[in-house]
Write a protein that holds these residues in place. Sequence first.
Motif, short mmCIF file in Angstrom:
data_model
loop_
_atom_site.label_atom_id
_atom_site.label_comp_id
_atom_site.label_asym_id
_atom_site.label_seq_id
_atom_site.Cartn_x
_atom_site.Cartn_y
_atom_site.Cartn_z
N SER A 192 0.81 -1.22 0.00
CA SER A 192 0.00 0.00 0.00
C SER A 192 0.84 1.27 0.00
CB SER A 192 -0.92 0.01 1.22
OG SER A 192 -0.17 -0.04 2.42
N GLY A 193 2.14 1.13 0.31
CA GLY A 193 2.99 2.30 0.39
C GLY A 193 2.78 3.09 1.67
N GLN A 194 3.60 4.10 1.89
CA GLN A 194 3.54 4.90 3.11
C GLN A 194 2.89 6.26 2.86
OE1 GLN A 194 7.97 3.97 4.34
NE2 GLN A 194 6.79 4.43 6.18
N PRO A 195 2.33 6.86 3.91
CA PRO A 195 1.78 8.21 3.77
C PRO A 195 2.89 9.23 3.67
CG PRO A 195 1.70 7.52 6.05
CD PRO A 195 2.19 6.33 5.28
N SER A 196 2.52 10.48 3.45
CA SER A 196 3.51 11.56 3.50
C SER A 196 3.95 11.79 4.94
CB SER A 196 2.91 12.84 2.92
OG SER A 196 1.91 13.34 3.80
N GLN A 197 5.09 12.45 5.11
CA GLN A 197 5.54 12.79 6.46
C GLN A 197 4.52 13.66 7.17
OE1 GLN A 197 8.63 11.79 8.04
NE2 GLN A 197 7.51 12.54 9.82
N LYS A 198 3.93 14.61 6.45
CA LYS A 198 2.93 15.49 7.07
C LYS A 198 1.73 14.69 7.56
CE LYS A 198 3.90 19.72 4.45
NZ LYS A 198 3.34 20.67 3.46
N SER A 199 1.26 13.75 6.76
CA SER A 199 0.11 12.95 7.15
C SER A 199 0.44 12.06 8.35
CB SER A 199 -0.35 12.09 5.96
OG SER A 199 -1.49 11.33 6.30
N PHE A 200 1.64 11.50 8.35
CA PHE A 200 2.12 10.70 9.49
C PHE A 200 2.13 11.54 10.76
CE2 PHE A 200 6.05 8.72 11.57
CZ PHE A 200 5.37 7.63 12.08
N ASP A 201 2.68 12.75 10.66
CA ASP A 201 2.69 13.66 11.81
C ASP A 201 1.28 13.94 12.32
OD1 ASP A 201 5.44 13.86 11.46
OD2 ASP A 201 5.36 15.84 10.52
N THR A 202 0.38 14.21 11.38
CA THR A 202 -0.99 14.55 11.75
C THR A 202 -1.66 13.43 12.52
OG1 THR A 202 -1.39 16.14 9.97
CG2 THR A 202 -3.30 14.94 10.78
N GLU A 203 -1.52 12.19 12.03
CA GLU A 203 -2.15 11.06 12.70
C GLU A 203 -1.60 10.87 14.10
OE1 GLU A 203 -4.71 9.42 11.74
OE2 GLU A 203 -4.89 10.20 9.72
N ILE A 204 -0.29 11.03 14.25
CA ILE A 204 0.32 10.91 15.58
C ILE A 204 -0.21 12.00 16.51
CG2 ILE A 204 2.47 11.12 16.88
CD1 ILE A 204 3.90 9.89 14.46
N ALA A 205 -0.19 13.23 16.03
CA ALA A 205 -0.60 14.36 16.88
C ALA A 205 -2.04 14.22 17.34
CB ALA A 205 -0.42 15.67 16.12
N MET A 206 -2.93 13.82 16.44
CA MET A 206 -4.34 13.71 16.82
C MET A 206 -4.58 12.56 17.78
SD MET A 206 -5.57 16.38 15.55
CE MET A 206 -7.28 16.12 16.02
N GLN A 207 -3.78 11.50 17.68
CA GLN A 207 -3.89 10.43 18.68
C GLN A 207 -3.41 10.92 20.05
OE1 GLN A 207 -2.59 6.48 18.19
NE2 GLN A 207 -3.69 6.14 16.29
#
Length: 362
Positions: A192-207
């Motif tokens: 499936s490949g990896q998300p962008s760094q920004k998207s990765f950051d966003t998911e971490i921050a919101m958790q």
Amino acid sequence: MSYALTHLRDLLAPGFDDILDVRSPGEFADDHIPGALNLPVLDDAERALVGTIYKQESAFRARKVGGALVAKRAGANIEACLLDKPGSYRPLVYCWRGGMRSGAFATILRQVGWRAETLEGGYKSFRRAVISLLYAPPDEAPPLLERLVVLDGNTGTAKTELLRRMATRGAQVLDLEGLARHRGSLFGALASGQPSQKSFDTEIAMQLVAFDPHRPVLVEAESSRIGHLAVPGVIWALMRQAPRIRVGAGLAHRGAYLAQAYADLAADRDRLSETIGLLRPYHPAERILGWHALAAAGQMADLARELVLHHYDPKYARQRSRDVQPELGSLELSGFDDAALEAAAQDIMELAEQSPARLSPR
């Protein structure tokens, strides 16, 4: 009317019926506020066109062309996606920086009679909040993860599966590999490949902002990079200081478990062979040839045991020799059947409850 974002927690329960991202599909794909709906008022080509006119001709002409395009697409978006919304509908609309695109669309929505608001500063204000949470200098970092606990263990000890089981039991789990869509090792890439760094950051921050700071948060031991993504600086610093729980298992069990967990890679012999080849700088040629032979013969459990014994276990041993974190405890898995994993998950949760509160790196 604009809505000021003072903290990421403001987005957890802001009272809006929808969050509407009116940026282009490419901007949305790179990163967006979780749960937002993409209703672009300019597509990627139109956005590029308006930008070119702005730079090469004039700002006034760019606004005229952009305004015409936005009005046309705004109507299409309402017709396609919003006609069933009641009069009480209250959406939050945002674009790149809270300017023309979100302002124009929100104005049209308000003319309809809906209670639309724009996000002050747009996506850029959201991104700034994420960065301040995850990348602040140590002396400015906000209090985070006061009871972070790292689940450590050699390759093939089912750490990811144990975290999943703990999450279903109500534990607070920060699954970095799941968010990164990567299993962490050289062999860990997913189709499936990896998300962008920004998207990765966003998911971490919101958790993080959704967690109860008074309860333990469990995270798997990782390097500073997962695939091509970097673990955010504040998180990495906290992981380097956090107490650990170590989990172990016998080599035979680990080999069998890894063969099953990496079945997708085993089925793609070309990719498996290419990945084994990447280990040439670290091992004798005869050993690499032996690993290729095991892969070609389909002896995946044997290959996994060889990789663990000669590559991953020595690598982890070198890393642990530099560890200074305290240990909360350890446990040895007798196997990877459902009962053993459930029992281990419960034991780890009980050990994590013993973690003391501590300060974030200020």
